[in-house]
Design a protein around this motif. Structure first.
Motif, short mmCIF file in Angstrom:
data_model
loop_
_atom_site.label_atom_id
_atom_site.label_comp_id
_atom_site.label_asym_id
_atom_site.label_seq_id
_atom_site.Cartn_x
_atom_site.Cartn_y
_atom_site.Cartn_z
N LEU A 1 37.84 72.46 73.37
CA LEU A 1 36.37 72.16 72.88
C LEU A 1 36.53 71.60 71.75
N THR A 2 37.43 71.76 70.91
CA THR A 2 37.79 70.92 69.69
C THR A 2 37.69 69.31 69.95
N MET A 3 38.48 69.08 70.89
CA MET A 3 38.65 67.47 71.30
C MET A 3 37.18 67.40 71.79
N ALA A 4 36.51 68.00 72.44
CA ALA A 4 35.20 67.56 72.90
C ALA A 4 34.25 67.59 71.83
N ALA A 5 34.21 68.17 70.96
CA ALA A 5 33.60 68.25 69.48
C ALA A 5 33.62 66.86 69.00
N ALA A 6 35.19 66.59 69.09
CA ALA A 6 35.17 65.10 68.39
C ALA A 6 34.67 63.96 69.29
N HIS A 7 34.51 64.25 70.46
CA HIS A 7 33.91 63.06 71.33
C HIS A 7 32.44 63.39 71.61
N GLY A 8 31.84 64.00 70.51
CA GLY A 8 30.37 64.07 70.44
C GLY A 8 29.71 65.08 71.26
N LEU A 9 30.27 66.01 71.92
CA LEU A 9 29.62 67.06 72.52
C LEU A 9 28.61 67.87 71.86
N ASP B 1 38.58 83.23 67.70
CA ASP B 1 39.41 81.97 67.51
C ASP B 1 38.66 80.62 68.00
N LEU B 2 38.14 80.88 69.20
CA LEU B 2 37.29 79.68 69.76
C LEU B 2 36.13 79.14 68.76
N MET B 3 35.33 80.28 68.51
CA MET B 3 34.12 79.90 67.31
C MET B 3 34.66 79.55 66.24
N ASP B 4 36.01 79.85 65.45
CA ASP B 4 36.39 79.38 64.29
C ASP B 4 36.56 78.08 64.43
N ALA B 5 37.40 77.62 65.48
CA ALA B 5 38.03 76.27 65.83
C ALA B 5 36.51 75.40 65.86
N VAL B 6 35.70 75.76 66.54
CA VAL B 6 34.35 74.78 66.64
C VAL B 6 33.75 74.51 65.24
N ILE B 7 33.74 75.91 64.48
CA ILE B 7 33.13 75.46 63.25
C ILE B 7 33.76 74.60 62.33
N ALA C 1 35.95 72.23 63.43
CA ALA C 1 35.94 70.97 64.01
C ALA C 1 34.57 70.25 63.54
N GLU C 2 33.59 70.92 63.40
CA GLU C 2 32.28 70.34 62.98
C GLU C 2 32.23 69.91 61.44
N LEU C 3 33.05 70.84 60.89
CA LEU C 3 33.19 70.83 59.48
C LEU C 3 33.84 69.30 59.34
N LEU C 4 35.06 69.49 59.86
CA LEU C 4 35.87 68.18 59.71
C LEU C 4 35.09 66.81 60.14
N LEU C 5 34.30 66.96 61.17
CA LEU C 5 33.52 65.84 61.65
C LEU C 5 32.41 65.63 60.60
N ASN C 6 32.29 66.20 59.62
CA ASN C 6 31.13 65.82 58.32
C ASN C 6 29.79 66.34 58.84
N LYS C 7 29.59 67.20 59.91
CA LYS C 7 28.43 67.86 60.19
C LYS C 7 27.84 69.15 59.55
N ASP D 1 34.24 76.95 50.13
CA ASP D 1 35.75 77.78 50.62
C ASP D 1 35.43 78.93 51.66
N SER D 2 33.99 79.39 51.58
CA SER D 2 33.62 80.39 52.65
C SER D 2 33.05 79.73 54.05
N PHE D 3 33.54 78.58 54.34
CA PHE D 3 32.90 77.90 55.41
C PHE D 3 32.77 78.57 56.74
N LEU D 4 33.75 79.49 57.16
CA LEU D 4 33.70 80.06 58.29
C LEU D 4 32.70 81.04 58.08
N THR D 5 32.64 81.92 57.15
CA THR D 5 31.43 82.93 57.17
C THR D 5 30.27 82.23 56.90
N ALA D 6 30.17 81.44 56.31
CA ALA D 6 28.86 80.41 55.82
C ALA D 6 28.28 79.87 57.52
N TYR D 7 29.05 79.45 58.12
CA TYR D 7 28.45 78.74 59.42
C TYR D 7 28.52 79.78 60.74
#
Ligand code: THG
Length: 262
Positions: A215-223, A234-240, A242-248, A253-259
């Motif tokens: 899912l992380t890789m697919a996010a980077a490919h625009g899924l 862990d899956l939901m934290d990973a996707v949040i 990934a989208e942070l690192l993709l500048n979405k 500091d509390s991005f996991l809670t925030a998103y």
């Protein structure tokens, strides 16, 4: 990422038993738990073994709507099951799914227009799931052209390249990531893209990490969207992340809670 919770599916024993016993609490809890974990919609599938799929699907939809207001993805291969479910959904629904065959597109695009529903289209036809990128792209272009000819809003169209398990179709997954980009250049506005994530790890011993990395890789490919298990934190934290690192999303500091939704 638009996460469609996958857990209300007759493939699972607890759901199958709940349908058989008409045990509303099991289904209502699954709906609430998925919503509270950040699902944006809920997949509803009465399973391949159902002998009365219209009845079972209608009961699932009515029961879920007692617990959650999330949009429902009505998951069935039978047009009549989907049509009857769309009659009773309160919010905008998602048809899951049509294939690229013209007879099916004719039925489902008209249905999506009539009920103002979104539509998931699989890039497969009567011949099955193509094994190469070009064949998937050709089917995808055919789907988009058909929808455009019917004046269907392409913003409401999700293309699904069909994820196969890594233990049986290992070379497919890299191609599938690449084709996600190609789907996006078919039209303007671009169609959305979706995968059934858990397919990738079916029959494997390390399901969670395989799902998470794919899912992380697919996010980077625009899924845009995934049918997945929102209770996998862990899956939901990973996707949040990934989208942070993709500048979405904006960093704090509390991005996991925030998103995390709610
Ligand atoms: N694309 C679209 N819709 C889909 C899929 C897809 N809907 C169904 C499916 N694929 C996505 N949902 C699931 C739900 C569960 C599982 C996989 C995908 C799953 N189930 C366990 C298994 O098979 O091992 C069941 C285990 C149990 O019995 O408890 O993995 O691709 N548009």
């Amino acid at each position: 990422m638009f996460i469609i919770g996958e857990l209300i599916n007759g493939m699972y024993k607890n759901v199958r038993e709940a349908i058989a016993k008409k045990d509303e609490s099991v289904i209502m809890n699954l709906a609430k738990e998925q919503e509270n974990s950040g699902a944006s919609a809920l997949d509803v599938n009465c399973g391949p073994l159902s002998k009365v799929p219209v009845e079972d699907m209608k009961w699932l939809v009515l029961t879920i709507q007692k617990a959650s207001k999330l949009p429902l993805a009505i998951d069935s291969t039978k047009p009549e099951v989907i049509r009857q479910a769309l009659e009773i959904t309160k919010n905008k629904a998602i048809i899951n799914s049509t294939s690229a065959d013209e007879e099916r597109l004719e039925i489902y695009v008209d249905m999506a227009l009539k009920y103002n529903a979104s539509l998931i289209a699989l890039t497969m036809d009567k011949k099955g799931v193509p094994q190469d990128k070009d064949a998937r792209l050709e089917l995808a272009a055919g789907i988009v052209a058909f929808a455009q000819a019917k004046n269907f809003d392409i913003n409401n169209l999700y293309l699904d390249p069909i994820v196969l398990p890594v233990n049986v179709a290992q070379p497919q997954l890299k191609l599938l990531l690449e084709v996600l980009h190609e789907f996006k250049i078919i039209s303007e506005p671009a169609p959305k893209t979706i995968v059934g994530l858990s397919n990738v790890s079916q029959g494997t011993c390390q399901r969670s990490i395989i799902n998470r990395v794919f899912l992380t890789m697919a996010a980077a490919h625009g899924l845009d969207a995934a049918i997945a298990d929102p209770l996998d934190k862990d899956l939901m934290d990973a996707v949040i992340t990934a989208e942070l690192l993709l500048n979405k999303n904006i960093y704090c500091d509390s991005f996991l809670t925030a998103y995390r939704k709610k």
